[in-house]
Design an enzyme around this catalytic site. Structure first.
Site, PDB file in Angstrom:
ATOM      1  CE  LYS A 237      -3.217 -16.424  16.810  1.00  0.00           C
ATOM      2  NZ  LYS A 237      -4.236 -15.653  16.816  1.00  0.00           N
ATOM      3  NE  ARG A 293      -4.676  -7.854  17.085  1.00  0.00           N
ATOM      4  CZ  ARG A 293      -4.649  -8.120  16.798  1.00  0.00           C
ATOM      5  NH1 ARG A 293      -5.659  -8.808  16.819  1.00  0.00           N
ATOM      6  NH2 ARG A 293      -3.706  -9.012  16.509  1.00  0.00           N
ATOM      7  NE  ARG A 339      -5.495 -15.331   9.926  1.00  0.00           N
ATOM      8  CZ  ARG A 339      -5.188 -14.354  10.911  1.00  0.00           C
ATOM      9  NH1 ARG A 339      -4.212 -14.036  10.039  1.00  0.00           N
ATOM     10  NH2 ARG A 339      -5.353 -14.752  12.196  1.00  0.00           N
TER      11      ARG A 339
END
Length: 455
Positions: A237, A293, A339
């Site tokens: 991603k 998670r 990111r």
């Protein structure tokens, strides 16, 4: 509430967990490798303890050293963050045996949902739609050829124990199958110590939609809406947003209900994500996998839902009920995360470790958040992943969020290492992205070929 937790991670997620724990009045222990002695999470935690040399296998993946650190410091719980040991059921089981709370689901549930073949079987039992594919593990090319003929091309080969984009190959025809299978199997064996594969029909073009869920030990399970993670490179991603522009009210209700059903079926506790592939042409969606998670992109959901996911993780692990019920969860505005990595997009995104000589992180205004563990003078070690920051924005609508992200990326200034900031700025400004007109193939097949022409 716990008195002290140990964070079995590094970088921005370790900093994120330390801050959440401190706001809950919980003490923190940081672990670090010799390469991370000067890392920000080491300075921010109440205590810090070295667990080994630079290599991950000797430090952040060293279960014995990490558990010894927890015992030595009196930590009552361990938060694994993401990556490293976060989805390792053996580590979760060792925590249970040592009466140290693992801040995540049980080892049993991790075994059930962490293995893609087991997870697929459980979702079929739960009545959650899955893509046509193999019913169990595939170990040989002969098996693969037979199954592919039955379900039809194109197909996806996936490592049963996979994650992070490893052990995955797209196969368009029988000629490509054997070499792709052998390469994916070898990659899976090297990365996970398990070469078992499975095969699914490829849903293409598709949107990658994931639903954030939270569960507690009292049996409560809620969702916090969906994220669109379709902008990917090599199955990794790059940019995430919430809500998805590809989903209307009815489909949103269906896909979030399916995610809750999936989590309830396995009695899920703590934070997790149910990932789906959406066929936009038919409106049908299919279970892909579950991440047991917290996700890298969790801040996107926190912005639109107002729920602090990391704090909920700690509370639930402590035995508390979820602080919110489904009817209490409301969604507002639009959020986007980019990111930022120390990498060179001009040279196939090669990692770019080194010393940060100057750093200015964007700030100011409502609805802007930067999660990072960087500071001026810090040397990025070459041993770990290349992510150095996450820029997250929230606006009243998608257009405002897009403009806010553009503004933030224009302000982002880092010297000493090469980053993908300019690449992300071009991506967020691309007309297709601005229009929300993209799927999982867009970045690799449309954007990157044009972007790389410039170089």
């Amino acid at each position: 509430m716990f008195n002290k937790i140990l964070i079995a991670n590094r970088g921005e997620i370790a900093v994120r967990i330390i801050r959440a724990a401190r706001e809950l009045g919980v003490g923190t222990v940081a672990i670090y490798s010799t390469a991370d002695r000067d890392a920000l999470h080491v300075h921010l935690a109440d205590e810090a303890i070295c667990v080994g040399p630079a290599r991950s296998t000797d430090s952040y993946l060293n279960m014995n050293n990490i558990l010894s650190a927890a015992v030595a410091t009196g930590a009552q719980a361990i938060h694994p963050g993401f990556g490293f040991l976060s989805e390792n059921s053996k580590f979760a089981r060792l925590c249970e045996e040592m009466n140290i709370k693992f801040i995540g689901p049980s080892a049993k549930v991790m075994d059930m949902m962490g293995d893609k073949i087991n997870a697929r079987a459980e979702m079929i039992k739960a009545g959650v739609p899955v893509t046509p594919g193999s019913e169990g593990e595939v170990h040989t090319t002969d098996e693969a050829v037979k199954i592919a003929e039955e379900i039809g091309y194109p197909i996806m080969l996936k490592a049963s124990a996979g994650g992070g984009g490893k052990g995955i190959r797209k196969v368009n025809n029988v000629e490509e199958l054997v070499p792709a299978f052998e390469a994916a199997q070898a990659e899976a064996q090297a990365a996970f110590g398990n070469g078992a594969m499975f095969i699914e029909r490829m849903i293409f073009p598709a949107r990658h939609i994931e639903v954030q869920i939270l569960g507690d030990s009292q049996g409560n399970v809620i969702h916090l809406g969906e994220r669109d993670c379709s902008l990917q490179r090599n199955n990794q991603k790059v940019l995430e947003e919430s809500p998805s522009v590809a989903i209307g009210h009815t489909l949103r209700n269906e896909i979030t209900a399916a995610a809750v059903k999936a989590a309830q079926h396995v009695s899920y506790e703590n934070a997790g994500t149910i990932e789906f592939l959406l066929d936009e042409s038919s409106g049908k969606f299919y279970f892909m996998e579950m991440n047991t998670r917290v996700q890298v992109e969790h801040p996107v959901t926190e912005f639109v839902s107002g729920v602090d996911i990391v704090k909920e993780q700690i509370r639930v692990a402590n035995g508390n009920e979820l602080s919110v019920k489904q009817e209490d969860v409301t969604f507002s505005g639009h959020a986007i995360e980019c990111r930022i990595n120390a990498e060179n997009p001009k040279f196939n995104f090669a990692p770019s470790p080194g010393k940060i000589t100057n750093l200015f992180l964007p700030s100011g205004g409502v609805g802007l958040r930067v999660d990072s563990a960087m500071y001026s003078g810090y040397s990025i070690p070459p041993y770990y992943d290349s992510m150095i920051a996450k820029v997250i924005v929230h606006g009243e609508n998608r257009f405002e969020a897009l403009m806010k992200m553009q503004r933030a990326l224009l302000e982002f200034d880092v010297e000493g290492v090469i980053t993908n900031v300019d690449f992300q700025l071009e991506l967020i400004s691309d007309p297709h992205v601005v229009a929300g007109d993209y799927d999982t193939s867009f970045l690799g097949n449309v954007f990157l070929p044009e972007y790389q022409k410039e170089y």
